[in-house]
Design a protein around this motif. Structure first.
Motif, PDB file in Angstrom:
ATOM      1  N   SER A   4       0.627  -1.608   0.212  1.00  0.00           N
ATOM      2  CA  SER A   4      -0.012  -0.028  -0.164  1.00  0.00           C
ATOM      3  C   SER A   4       0.776   1.191  -0.132  1.00  0.00           C
ATOM      4  N   PHE A   5       0.173   2.167  -0.865  1.00  0.00           N
ATOM      5  CA  PHE A   5       1.391   3.910  -0.919  1.00  0.00           C
ATOM      6  C   PHE A   5       0.376   4.584  -0.724  1.00  0.00           C
ATOM      7  N   ASP A   6       0.586   5.756  -0.751  1.00  0.00           N
ATOM      8  CA  ASP A   6      -0.141   7.083  -0.544  1.00  0.00           C
ATOM      9  C   ASP A   6      -0.418   7.264  -1.946  1.00  0.00           C
ATOM     10  N   VAL A   7       0.601   7.263  -2.754  1.00  0.00           N
ATOM     11  CA  VAL A   7       0.404   8.103  -3.944  1.00  0.00           C
ATOM     12  C   VAL A   7       1.006   6.722  -4.901  1.00  0.00           C
ATOM     13  N   VAL A   8       0.796   5.989  -6.463  1.00  0.00           N
ATOM     14  CA  VAL A   8       1.716   5.455  -7.219  1.00  0.00           C
ATOM     15  C   VAL A   8       1.758   6.579  -8.762  1.00  0.00           C
ATOM     16  N   ILE A   9       2.794   6.829  -9.042  1.00  0.00           N
ATOM     17  CA  ILE A   9       2.939   7.134 -10.246  1.00  0.00           C
ATOM     18  C   ILE A   9       3.712   5.915 -10.873  1.00  0.00           C
ATOM     19  N   LEU A  10       2.921   6.311 -12.364  1.00  0.00           N
ATOM     20  CA  LEU A  10       2.983   4.979 -13.495  1.00  0.00           C
ATOM     21  C   LEU A  10       3.650   5.477 -14.837  1.00  0.00           C
ATOM     22  N   GLY A  11       5.128   5.375 -14.527  1.00  0.00           N
ATOM     23  CA  GLY A  11       5.624   5.834 -15.660  1.00  0.00           C
ATOM     24  C   GLY A  11       6.345   6.661 -15.183  1.00  0.00           C
ATOM     25  N   CYS A  12       8.146   7.032 -15.593  1.00  0.00           N
ATOM     26  CA  CYS A  12       9.526   7.289 -15.211  1.00  0.00           C
ATOM     27  C   CYS A  12       9.338   8.040 -16.016  1.00  0.00           C
ATOM     28  N   GLU A  22       7.533  17.169  -7.230  1.00  0.00           N
ATOM     29  CA  GLU A  22       7.087  17.821  -6.238  1.00  0.00           C
ATOM     30  C   GLU A  22       6.185  16.940  -5.723  1.00  0.00           C
ATOM     31  N   LEU A  23       5.689  16.057  -5.120  1.00  0.00           N
ATOM     32  CA  LEU A  23       5.778  15.440  -4.074  1.00  0.00           C
ATOM     33  C   LEU A  23       5.729  15.420  -3.049  1.00  0.00           C
ATOM     34  N   GLU A  24       7.772  15.424  -3.171  1.00  0.00           N
ATOM     35  CA  GLU A  24       8.237  14.951  -2.421  1.00  0.00           C
ATOM     36  C   GLU A  24       8.935  15.815  -1.725  1.00  0.00           C
ATOM     37  N   LYS A  25       9.091  17.168  -2.633  1.00  0.00           N
ATOM     38  CA  LYS A  25       9.252  18.543  -2.726  1.00  0.00           C
ATOM     39  C   LYS A  25       8.009  18.836  -1.261  1.00  0.00           C
ATOM     40  N   ARG A  26       7.027  18.824  -1.779  1.00  0.00           N
ATOM     41  CA  ARG A  26       5.784  19.536  -0.651  1.00  0.00           C
ATOM     42  C   ARG A  26       4.964  18.514   0.181  1.00  0.00           C
ATOM     43  N   ASN A  27       5.525  16.791   0.241  1.00  0.00           N
ATOM     44  CA  ASN A  27       5.608  16.299   0.937  1.00  0.00           C
ATOM     45  C   ASN A  27       5.966  14.752   1.483  1.00  0.00           C
ATOM     46  N   PRO A  28       7.296  16.203   1.708  1.00  0.00           N
ATOM     47  CA  PRO A  28       8.387  15.307   2.487  1.00  0.00           C
ATOM     48  C   PRO A  28       8.205  14.435   2.876  1.00  0.00           C
ATOM     49  N   GLY A  29       8.483  12.707   3.018  1.00  0.00           N
ATOM     50  CA  GLY A  29       8.146  11.547   3.647  1.00  0.00           C
ATOM     51  C   GLY A  29       6.975  10.679   3.296  1.00  0.00           C
ATOM     52  N   VAL A  30       5.829  11.351   2.131  1.00  0.00           N
ATOM     53  CA  VAL A  30       4.807  10.821   1.924  1.00  0.00           C
ATOM     54  C   VAL A  30       5.371   9.181   1.063  1.00  0.00           C
ATOM     55  N   LYS A  31       4.031   8.111   1.295  1.00  0.00           N
ATOM     56  CA  LYS A  31       5.224   7.345   0.528  1.00  0.00           C
ATOM     57  C   LYS A  31       4.327   7.019  -0.584  1.00  0.00           C
ATOM     58  N   LEU A  32       5.636   7.262  -1.633  1.00  0.00           N
ATOM     59  CA  LEU A  32       5.500   7.555  -2.433  1.00  0.00           C
ATOM     60  C   LEU A  32       5.804   6.132  -3.693  1.00  0.00           C
ATOM     61  N   LEU A  33       5.053   5.789  -4.611  1.00  0.00           N
ATOM     62  CA  LEU A  33       6.486   5.162  -5.228  1.00  0.00           C
ATOM     63  C   LEU A  33       6.190   5.495  -6.631  1.00  0.00           C
ATOM     64  N   ALA A  34       7.599   5.188  -7.725  1.00  0.00           N
ATOM     65  CA  ALA A  34       6.768   6.141  -9.212  1.00  0.00           C
ATOM     66  C   ALA A  34       7.925   4.230  -9.785  1.00  0.00           C
ATOM     67  N   ILE A  35       6.970   3.737 -10.625  1.00  0.00           N
ATOM     68  CA  ILE A  35       7.116   2.543 -11.399  1.00  0.00           C
ATOM     69  C   ILE A  35       7.093   2.450 -12.977  1.00  0.00           C
ATOM     70  N   ALA A 457      -2.010  19.070  -6.994  1.00  0.00           N
ATOM     71  CA  ALA A 457      -3.132  18.901  -6.795  1.00  0.00           C
ATOM     72  C   ALA A 457      -3.377  17.915  -5.852  1.00  0.00           C
ATOM     73  N   ILE A 458      -2.917  16.593  -6.407  1.00  0.00           N
ATOM     74  CA  ILE A 458      -2.250  15.734  -5.544  1.00  0.00           C
ATOM     75  C   ILE A 458      -2.056  16.112  -3.589  1.00  0.00           C
ATOM     76  N   SER A 459      -1.274  16.539  -3.696  1.00  0.00           N
ATOM     77  CA  SER A 459      -0.391  17.603  -2.367  1.00  0.00           C
ATOM     78  C   SER A 459      -1.522  17.776  -2.192  1.00  0.00           C
ATOM     79  N   GLU A 460      -2.327  19.139  -2.430  1.00  0.00           N
ATOM     80  CA  GLU A 460      -2.821  19.688  -1.412  1.00  0.00           C
ATOM     81  C   GLU A 460      -4.141  18.668  -0.739  1.00  0.00           C
ATOM     82  N   ARG A 461      -4.271  17.575  -1.641  1.00  0.00           N
ATOM     83  CA  ARG A 461      -5.204  16.689  -0.560  1.00  0.00           C
ATOM     84  C   ARG A 461      -4.748  15.242   0.115  1.00  0.00           C
ATOM     85  N   LEU A 462      -3.191  15.490  -0.262  1.00  0.00           N
ATOM     86  CA  LEU A 462      -2.741  14.676   0.963  1.00  0.00           C
ATOM     87  C   LEU A 462      -2.317  15.363   2.497  1.00  0.00           C
ATOM     88  N   LYS A 463      -1.785  16.489   2.200  1.00  0.00           N
ATOM     89  CA  LYS A 463      -2.311  17.448   3.118  1.00  0.00           C
ATOM     90  C   LYS A 463      -3.815  17.820   4.212  1.00  0.00           C
TER      91      LYS A 463
END
Length: 463
Positions: A4-12, A22-35, A457-463
């Protein structure tokens, strides 16, 4: 295994990278996976580019198209500051917002080693060139442009990867096979059977994953709009022919509407002193161009694409397959990319090895096979291309020379576009789409900008 992750990015690719940044910068420590289905930036190696083979050997995963950096990693790195081309983000937000996003993406590139030199169409020389072109009904699109260079583009991506790899999780060589709705989010199934659950999903599949992504969206009940497909050739000629243009406007995008059919033809991806290269799009060999910033890596030729835009109406709704079919014809005849002298094409002659040896223009793509483009491209597209070459000859004498080389086919696929809001969110809450594979951008600048917009937009909702 299910994770489980907060956000998954599909495609690098470009969109995914800048979304992750941007997500890491605005939400340090977010459980983020990029595949990504390809490798990291250090392990991307096309056997053609490295000189191991002359033609495509159809690797299971194309390293030219897939991996960290996406299709843009091995491009010549043109970064255009404009909303006039390179995507359709202004369909979702106002031009000022788009330009601010583009400038922001550029600032990140500069912080990681990009040049600050900009080519402008606002100089007196550029304006004089535009006026002269208009005299022949050729329209020069206005845009500032940075040339990052193929080798420096890779260096910038490596620096961004080093900056990010310890702050979030990347998973490479991981192919997604399905996306489905789940309680409170989305479930992504990987080829190895693993399952990834996330509350927010940002799909940035890039060009290589566009067709697969369209099928997934249809299964999710999301409405898709068909975009165009551009079919054409890559032109190669002595650099001196276009030098008076490329010295003033590096990325000169000229548009012409043909008199015979009223179709739009445009120059695209201008590469002064560059190299023509083969490109694999889902098993189909097409052609592209590179240009290096380092003078030691340059050739004596300039290459650029001539593309005819095709838009289809009902009942036909598969422009992607149409473009692949045309490209496959040249593969069938030549076993890869086909090349023909312009004079031979006009005279109705097939270019063979003997005629190619007589050519004064030496091909930079030596693996291209001499042949006859009239057997691969539809007559309408060829007529448009020939008319455009004669028109370009008026502002760049020598374009219509007998020995000008035409490589085919060059096909630019435009992914089917989803219905998105101003934040690039689909009709399914928490499911965002960005970049070329989502059909909203077509180039480095707007692709990166789209990733940032969705990430905010995702960052604002995570906050």
């Amino acid at each position: 295994m299910r994770e489980s992750f907060d956000v998954v990015i599909l495609g690098c690719g470009e969109a995914g990278i800048f979304a992750a940044y941007e997500l890491e910068k605005r939400n340090p420590g977010v459980k983020l996976l990029a595949i990504d289905q390809g490798p990291d930036i250090y392990h991307r190696s096309c056997p053609i580019v490295s000189g191991k083979v002359r033609e495509c050997i159809h690797c299971p995963i194309c390293h030219t198209m897939c991996g960290f950096g996406g299709a843009g990693a091995f491009s010549d790195g043109k970064f255009n500051f404009t909303t006039a081309f390179g995507g359709w983000l202004t369909d979702f937000m106002d031009p000022g917002t788009v330009m601010n996003l583009i400038e922001y993406v550029d600032s990140i590139n500069v912080a990681h080693g990009a040049t600050e030199e900009v080519y402008s169409t606002e100089t007196a020389e550029a304006k004089a060139l535009a006026r002269r072109a208009l005299g022949y009904d050729l329209h020069l699109l206005q845009a500032r442009c940075k040339h990052l260079g193929t080798e420096k583009n890779l260096m910038i991506l490596q620096n961004i990867y080093e900056d990010l790899k310890e702050k979030l999780e990347f998973r490479f060589n991981a192919s997604a096979t399905n996306i489905e709705k789940a309680d409170g989010g989305y479930l992504i199934t990987l080829k190895n059977g693993d399952e990834l659950f996330c509350k927010y999903l940002l799909a940035a599949p890039g060009r290589s994953g566009a067709e697969w992504f369209s099928d997934v969206c249809k299964n999710l009940g999301l409405h898709l709009l068909n975009n165009q497909v551009d079919v054409g050739v890559r032109v190669e000629l002595p650099a001196t022919v276009f030098e008076h243009i490329t010295n003033v406007v590096y990325e000169s995008k000229l548009i012409y509407r043909t008199k015979q059919y009223g179709d739009q033809v445009r120059t695209f991806c201008m590469n002064p002193y560059g190299h023509v290269v083969a490109e694999n799009v889902e098993g189909i060999n097409t052609v592209n161009g590179h240009s290096y910033a380092d003078p030691a890596l340059r050739s004596e030729n300039t290459n650029f694409a001539l593309l005819v835009s095709n838009r289809f109406t009902q009942p036909f709704n598969e422009p992607y397959r149409y473009g692949k079919h045309i490209a496959s014809l040249s593969n069938l005849l030549a076993g890869g990319v086909l090349v023909q002298r312009f004079g031979d094409l006009v005279d109705g002659k097939r270019t063979n090895e003997h005629r190619m040896k007589q050519s004064t223009v030496r091909p930079t793509l030596t693996a291209a096979v001499p042949g006859d483009l009239s057997l691969t491209l539809p007559k309408r597209q060829l007529d448009n291309i020939i008319e455009m070459i004669y028109q370009l000859d008026k502002i760049a004498p020598g374009t219509a020379n007998y020995d000008t080389l035409l490589y085919g086919a060059e096909v630019k696929f435009y992914s089917a576009r989803l219905e998105l809001d101003e934040n690039l969110e689909t009709k399914l809450p928490g499911f965002f789409a960005a970049g070329d594979g989502a059909g909203v951008t077509r180039g480095l600048a707007q692709a990166g900008a789209s990733g940032v917009q969705a990430a905010r937009a995702i960052s604002e909702r995570l906050k």
